[in-house]
Enzyme design. Structure first.
Site, PDB file in Angstrom:
ATOM      1  N   TYR A 175      12.221  -7.521  -8.704  1.00  0.00           N
ATOM      2  CA  TYR A 175      11.365  -7.969  -8.218  1.00  0.00           C
ATOM      3  C   TYR A 175      11.604  -9.615  -8.140  1.00  0.00           C
ATOM      4  CZ  TYR A 175       7.867  -4.029  -8.425  1.00  0.00           C
ATOM      5  OH  TYR A 175       7.512  -2.888  -8.204  1.00  0.00           O
ATOM      6  N   TYR A 214      13.875   1.209 -11.202  1.00  0.00           N
ATOM      7  CA  TYR A 214      14.004   0.190 -12.273  1.00  0.00           C
ATOM      8  C   TYR A 214      13.569   0.322 -13.698  1.00  0.00           C
ATOM      9  CZ  TYR A 214       9.088  -1.165 -11.218  1.00  0.00           C
ATOM     10  OH  TYR A 214       7.679  -1.084 -11.139  1.00  0.00           O
ATOM     11  N   ARG A 224      11.163   3.700 -13.572  1.00  0.00           N
ATOM     12  CA  ARG A 224      10.186   3.870 -12.574  1.00  0.00           C
ATOM     13  C   ARG A 224      10.871   4.603 -11.360  1.00  0.00           C
ATOM     14  NH1 ARG A 224       5.613   1.991 -11.705  1.00  0.00           N
ATOM     15  NH2 ARG A 224       5.367   4.304 -11.102  1.00  0.00           N
ATOM     16  N   HIS A 227       9.130   3.111  -5.668  1.00  0.00           N
ATOM     17  CA  HIS A 227       7.784   2.866  -5.248  1.00  0.00           C
ATOM     18  C   HIS A 227       7.483   1.520  -4.385  1.00  0.00           C
ATOM     19  CE1 HIS A 227       7.959   1.080  -9.158  1.00  0.00           C
ATOM     20  NE2 HIS A 227       6.869   0.456  -8.707  1.00  0.00           N
ATOM     21  N   HIS A 229       4.023  -0.877  -3.921  1.00  0.00           N
ATOM     22  CA  HIS A 229       2.341  -1.085  -4.234  1.00  0.00           C
ATOM     23  C   HIS A 229       1.903  -1.366  -3.123  1.00  0.00           C
ATOM     24  CE1 HIS A 229       3.450  -1.695  -8.537  1.00  0.00           C
ATOM     25  NE2 HIS A 229       4.613  -1.855  -8.124  1.00  0.00           N
TER      26      HIS A 229
END
Ligand SMILES: [Fe+2]
Length: 304
Positions: A175, A214, A224, A227, A229
Site C-alpha cells: 500500500y 501481502y 492476506r 482483495h 477494499h
C-alpha cells in the site's frame, strides 16, 4: 415543571417522527399523512420551546430538511440473520480478541439523520477517478482488470447515483501508506485509490490492476488473500458498508481469519467476485463482477 413537560412532549413527538428502524419488526412504512401530522405537531412544540430559550432546533432542522426533500416515507430495516455478518469475536483473528464487546450490545434506534443521508454530488468526483491505471504519467505494473457490478438495496432494487470508493495494494502487495512496512516495492504509477458513482440502474465500473497478496502478523506466515477494499454509504448512514472484495479460486481464502469471520458460507461467498467474460477487454484486461447488496437478508457482509 412546565418546561420539562413540554420537552417530554417534544421528545415523544420527535421519537415518533424519527424512530424508524424497528429492527426485527415486519416491514412497514409511515404514511405521508401521518408523517405530516406528527411533523406539524413537532414544529409547533419546538417553536414553543425555542421561545423559552430551550434549543433543540438542530434535530428539527434535520427533519424539516427531510420533509423539504419529500422524504415522507421510511422503510424499516430487517434484522440480519445470525452468521451473515462478521462475528465480533473471532479468536483466529487476533485483534478481535481485544476489541470485541464484552457486554451485550445496546440497541440505539435510528433517527432520521441515519436514514436520509449523506448525499454526495456526482460532480465532485474527479474525472477519470474510476480508472486507477491512468492516474499517473505511466501505467502501473500488474495485471489490468475491470471490476464492475450493481449496487442493490435489500429489496433487490438498484441504488442509483451512489458513491463507491475503493483502495488497494499494488501488484506487489504494497500500500502507498506510511504504516505499510512490507518490503515489497512501491509503484510510482499506482496510488491505489479510486471512486465512481453508480448510474441510474445501480451499475458501476472500475479499471485497476489485480492487487498482490501481502503478509501480515496475525499469526506465523500469515498472508492476506488478494482483495480490494470497498466503501459505500448507499442512500443513508444506515446502509453504510465497508467491505473487501476477493477473487475466485484464491487458495489463501480458506486460511484467512478476516474472510472467515463470517461463519455463514453463502454470506461469505458474497464477498468473492465472479470471473466475468462480458466485462473483459480483449488483449487489455480481465473482468470480475462484484454485485453489492446494502442491508437485508442477502446483504454483502461488512469487513471484520
Ligand atoms: Fe487490505
Amino acid at each position: 415543571m412546565k418546561a420539562n413537560t413540554q420537552r417530554l412532549g417534544c421528545t415523544h413527538a420527535l421519537n415518533a417522527i424519527l424512530q424508524v428502524d424497528g429492527l426485527g419488526a415486519p416491514r412497514e412504512s409511515l404514511s405521508a399523512t401521518y408523517f405530516r401530522k406528527v411533523f406539524e405537531r413537532t414544529r409547533r412544540e419546538l417553536c414553543g420551546l425555542a421561545k423559552e430559550g430551550m434549543k433543540d432546533i438542530a434535530r428539527f432542522m434535520v427533519s424539516r430538511e427531510a420533509a423539504r426533500r419529500g422524504m415522507t416515507e421510511f422503510k424499516r430495516y430487517l434484522r440480519v440473520l445470525p452468521g451473515t455478518q462478521p462475528d465480533h469475536l473471532h479468536p483466529p483473528y487476533v485483534s478481535s480478541r481485544k476489541r470485541a464487546p464484552r457486554k451485550p450490545l445496546v440497541h440505539l434506534p435510528y433517527t432520521i439523520s441515519e436514514v436520509t443521508g449523506p448525499v454526495f454530488d456526482p460532480d465532485l468526483a474527479k474525472p477519470g477517478s474510476f480508472d486507477l491505471t491512468r492516474q499517473h504519467s505511466g501505467e502501473p505494473l500488474g495485471e489490468r482488470i475491470v471490476v464492475s457490478g450493481r449496487v442493490l438495496d435489500e429489496s433487490n432494487r438498484p441504488v442509483p447515483h451512489t458513491l463507491i470508493e475503493i483502495w488497494q495494494a499494488n501488484a506487489a502487495g504494497r500500500y502507498l501508506h506510511t504504516v505499510d512496512r512490507h518490503n515489497a516495492p512501491l509503484d510510482p504509477n499506482f496510488t491505489g485509490c479510486g471512486q465512481v458513482f453508480t448510474d441510474e440502474l445501480g451499475h458501476y465500473r472500475l479499471v485497476t490492476i489485480r492487487p498482490g497478496e501481502y503478509p501480515w502478523r496475525n499469526h506465523y506466515n500469515a498472508w492476506r488473500p488478494a482483495h480490494i477494499h470497498f466503501s459505500l454509504f448507499g442512500p443513508a448512514f444506515a446502509t453504510r458498508l465497508v467491505t473487501q472484495m476477493y477473487f475466485p479460486g484464491d487458495p489463501l481464502l480458506q486460511s484467512d481469519p478476516i474472510f472467515n469471520c463470517v461463519s455463514d458460507e453463502k454470506a461469505r461467498d458474497r464477498l468473492v467476485s465472479v470471473f466475468d467474460w462480458e466485462s473483459t477487454i480483449p488483449e487489455q484486461a480481465l473482468g470480475y463482477r462484484f454485485d453489492i447488496v446494502l442491508r437485508g437478508r442477502e446483504a454483502t457482509p461488512m469487513e471484520a
